[in-house]
Write an enzyme that holds these catalytic residues in place. Structure first.
Site, PDB file in Angstrom:
ATOM      1  N   CYS A   1     -17.082  10.785 -15.503  1.00  0.00           N
ATOM      2  CA  CYS A   1     -17.848  10.320 -14.334  1.00  0.00           C
ATOM      3  C   CYS A   1     -18.942  11.298 -13.928  1.00  0.00           C
ATOM      4  CB  CYS A   1     -16.890  10.133 -13.170  1.00  0.00           C
ATOM      5  SG  CYS A   1     -15.408   9.268 -13.632  1.00  0.00           S
TER       6      CYS A   1
ATOM      7  N   HIS B   1     -21.300   8.912  -7.660  1.00  0.00           N
ATOM      8  CA  HIS B   1     -20.639   8.145  -8.727  1.00  0.00           C
ATOM      9  C   HIS B   1     -19.807   7.083  -8.035  1.00  0.00           C
ATOM     10  CE1 HIS B   1     -17.798   6.828 -11.610  1.00  0.00           C
ATOM     11  NE2 HIS B   1     -16.819   7.513 -11.058  1.00  0.00           N
TER      12      HIS B   1
ATOM     13  N   ASN C   1     -16.258   0.420 -11.712  1.00  0.00           N
ATOM     14  CA  ASN C   1     -16.510   1.822 -12.015  1.00  0.00           C
ATOM     15  C   ASN C   1     -17.044   1.906 -13.438  1.00  0.00           C
ATOM     16  OD1 ASN C   1     -16.161   4.479 -12.947  1.00  0.00           O
ATOM     17  ND2 ASN C   1     -14.568   4.847 -11.414  1.00  0.00           N
TER      18      ASN C   1
HETATM   19  N1  ACO Z   1      -2.849  -5.128  -8.372  1.00  0.00           N
HETATM   20  C1  ACO Z   1      -1.782  -5.212  -7.561  1.00  0.00           C
HETATM   21  N2  ACO Z   1      -0.949  -4.171  -7.301  1.00  0.00           N
HETATM   22  C2  ACO Z   1      -1.252  -2.999  -7.906  1.00  0.00           C
HETATM   23  C3  ACO Z   1      -2.359  -2.841  -8.761  1.00  0.00           C
HETATM   24  C4  ACO Z   1      -3.163  -3.981  -8.991  1.00  0.00           C
HETATM   25  N3  ACO Z   1      -4.244  -3.912  -9.782  1.00  0.00           N
HETATM   26  N4  ACO Z   1      -2.382  -1.564  -9.202  1.00  0.00           N
HETATM   27  C5  ACO Z   1      -1.339  -0.932  -8.642  1.00  0.00           C
HETATM   28  N5  ACO Z   1      -0.670  -1.810  -7.887  1.00  0.00           N
HETATM   29  C6  ACO Z   1       0.532  -1.579  -7.092  1.00  0.00           C
HETATM   30  C7  ACO Z   1       1.451  -0.544  -7.707  1.00  0.00           C
HETATM   31  O1  ACO Z   1       2.301  -1.171  -8.653  1.00  0.00           O
HETATM   32  C8  ACO Z   1       2.196  -0.066  -6.506  1.00  0.00           C
HETATM   33  O2  ACO Z   1       3.164  -1.012  -6.201  1.00  0.00           O
HETATM   34  P1  ACO Z   1       4.588  -0.455  -5.743  1.00  0.00           P
HETATM   35  O3  ACO Z   1       4.323   0.440  -4.542  1.00  0.00           O
HETATM   36  O4  ACO Z   1       5.338  -1.708  -5.436  1.00  0.00           O
HETATM   37  O5  ACO Z   1       5.092   0.312  -6.952  1.00  0.00           O
HETATM   38  C9  ACO Z   1       1.152  -0.128  -5.386  1.00  0.00           C
HETATM   39  O6  ACO Z   1       0.132  -1.021  -5.861  1.00  0.00           O
HETATM   40  C10 ACO Z   1       0.536   1.175  -5.154  1.00  0.00           C
HETATM   41  O7  ACO Z   1       0.252   1.656  -6.479  1.00  0.00           O
HETATM   42  P2  ACO Z   1      -0.442   3.040  -6.625  1.00  0.00           P
HETATM   43  O8  ACO Z   1      -0.879   3.288  -8.025  1.00  0.00           O
HETATM   44  O9  ACO Z   1       0.369   4.083  -5.930  1.00  0.00           O
HETATM   45  O10 ACO Z   1      -1.691   2.652  -5.856  1.00  0.00           O
HETATM   46  P3  ACO Z   1      -2.470   3.565  -4.862  1.00  0.00           P
HETATM   47  O11 ACO Z   1      -1.991   3.335  -3.498  1.00  0.00           O
HETATM   48  O12 ACO Z   1      -2.533   4.969  -5.346  1.00  0.00           O
HETATM   49  O13 ACO Z   1      -3.859   2.903  -5.096  1.00  0.00           O
HETATM   50  C11 ACO Z   1      -5.737   3.325  -6.362  1.00  0.00           C
HETATM   51  C12 ACO Z   1      -4.346   2.855  -6.453  1.00  0.00           C
HETATM   52  C13 ACO Z   1      -6.597   2.258  -5.676  1.00  0.00           C
HETATM   53  C14 ACO Z   1      -6.314   3.627  -7.721  1.00  0.00           C
HETATM   54  C15 ACO Z   1      -5.756   4.622  -5.524  1.00  0.00           C
HETATM   55  O14 ACO Z   1      -4.879   5.548  -6.105  1.00  0.00           O
HETATM   56  C16 ACO Z   1      -7.093   5.198  -5.453  1.00  0.00           C
HETATM   57  O15 ACO Z   1      -7.921   4.729  -4.737  1.00  0.00           O
HETATM   58  N6  ACO Z   1      -7.254   6.264  -6.196  1.00  0.00           N
HETATM   59  C17 ACO Z   1      -8.516   6.907  -6.279  1.00  0.00           C
HETATM   60  C18 ACO Z   1      -8.777   7.049  -7.698  1.00  0.00           C
HETATM   61  C19 ACO Z   1      -9.731   6.039  -8.158  1.00  0.00           C
HETATM   62  O16 ACO Z   1      -9.990   5.028  -7.524  1.00  0.00           O
HETATM   63  N7  ACO Z   1     -10.258   6.347  -9.304  1.00  0.00           N
HETATM   64  C20 ACO Z   1     -11.266   5.584  -9.916  1.00  0.00           C
HETATM   65  C21 ACO Z   1     -11.464   6.047 -11.348  1.00  0.00           C
HETATM   66  S1  ACO Z   1     -11.527   7.762 -11.513  1.00  0.00           S
HETATM   67  C22 ACO Z   1     -13.014   8.197 -10.890  1.00  0.00           C
HETATM   68  O17 ACO Z   1     -13.975   7.507 -11.045  1.00  0.00           O
HETATM   69  C23 ACO Z   1     -13.059   9.463 -10.107  1.00  0.00           C
END
Ligand code: ACO
Length: 330
Positions: free
Chosen positions: A113, A257, A287
């Protein structure tokens, strides 16, 4: 000392649009979850046989046209990508061949990124020293071919899209210039956001067993990435401002980004800025990793969010972890 000017910008995204509803056909996800957690509504995926160099060459042609130069005037190519057409050589060589620029120097950089930011910094050094006069910098990705489109891979596959952005960089004695670039990384977090395979520390570096284990797919500790991103983005943006005695009031637009709308919003909040000075278009493209900043620049310019003579901050955070920023007057 010469300065570096962005003389032209262009972007290209493949025709195929994949909405959140299309993804719901492939895995257990929902439009509501994806929008609430990422802000993404749709993304573009390549068609069969379309690679990063195809997207990069198409974006390059638009940047060349905007710069008002002949393709033959380009004297160096840098391509920032983690999804090159082949394992090696990199996509810069295929872009060069597609543009008919055989013989000029070219290379890929693999900074995920932060690839466009690192690439802009490298190109700036080449321009300022007089080494080259018309550098093509491409940020391009084909990520849709590398995702796990099952419920198991849904945390990653809903985030990413395909696309390419390109800039033409030239020496300039006038107002437009890159003021400074600020590049950082921390390899301790290499496995917090990565795709392990093909891995040349394994023998063989790719195998049916490794593929059956899903080790070729990208994996992310989402919470860890979020936690670091919302610290490093503001930190490096402020570093770029301070290095040039600029304040936030001097900046027309911050173009981060496009990682995740929640990250962009959290960064704006930590900088005490509103979203009209922190650009986001992730809802349309997802992304696109190294392509996201040049694509955002093209759209922000077209929307009148900045113009010639305005100060911009470009900033990134991503795999590595890597992070960086560029302060420039467009
Ligand atoms: N659809 C539905 N449910 C989902 C999905 C999906 N696509 N993906 C994950 N889940 C569920 C998981 O199974 C989990 O369910 P559970 O609690 O019953 O087990 C719940 O959602 C939470 O999952 P997490 O992976 O813990 O989700 P989180 O709350 O961390 O959110 C996310 C995920 C949006 C990616 C978050 O971690 C985030 O915003 N992270 C920032 C990182 C990012 O967005 N990176 C982008 C790429 S890297 C970069 O460019 C820097």
């Amino acid at each position: 000392m010469l300065s570096t000017k962005i003389a032209g910008i262009g972007y290209y995204v493949p025709e195929k649009v994949i909405t959140n509803f299309d993804l719901m056909e492939m895995m257990d996800t929902s439009n509501e979850w994806i929008i609430e957690r990422t802000g993404i509504e749709e993304r573009h995926y390549v068609s069969e046989g379309e690679g990063t160099s195809d997207l990069g060459a198409a974006a390059a042609r638009k940047a060349i046209e905007m710069a008002g130069i002949a393709t033959e005037e380009i004297d160096f190519i840098i391509c920032a990508t983690i999804s090159s057409d082949y394992f090696f050589p990199g996509s810069a060589f295929q872009i060069q061949d597609k543009l008919g620029l055989n013989g000029i120097g070219a290379f890929d950089i693999r900074v995920a990124c932060s690839g466009f930011i690192y690439g802009l910094s490298i190109a700036d050094q080449f321009i300022k020293t007089g080494q080259y006069k018309n550098i093509l910098l491409v940020g391009g990705e084909v990520q849709s071919n590398a995702m796990n489109f099952s419920t198991e891979g849904r945390d990653m596959s809903v985030l990413f899209g395909d696309g390419a952005g390109a800039v033409i960089l030239q020496p300039c004695a006038g107002e437009s210039k890159i003021f400074s670039s600020h590049l950082h990384a921390d390899g301790k977090y290499s496995q917090a956001l990565w795709a392990e395979v093909p891995a040349c520390n394994l023998k063989p570096h790719i195998s049916h067993e490794l593929l059956d284990q899903g080790r070729q797919y990208p994996h992310m500790n989402g919470r860890e990435v979020f936690r670091h991103a919302i610290v490093r983005f503001p930190q490096v943006i402020n570093e770029a401002l301070d290095a040039n005695n600029l304040t936030k009031a001097d900046i027309s637009l911050i173009i981060p980004h496009q990682a995740n709308l929640r990250i962009t919003q959290a960064v704006a909040k930590r900088l005490d800025l509103t979203m009209d000075v922190v650009y986001s278009n992730i809802h349309k493209y997802g992304n696109t990793t190294a392509a996201s900043i040049p694509i955002a620049m093209c759209e922000a310019l077209a929307e009148g969010k900045f113009k010639r003579g305005d100060n911009l901050i470009l900033a990134s955070f991503g795999a590595g972890f890597s992070w960086g920023a560029i302060a420039l007057r467009y």
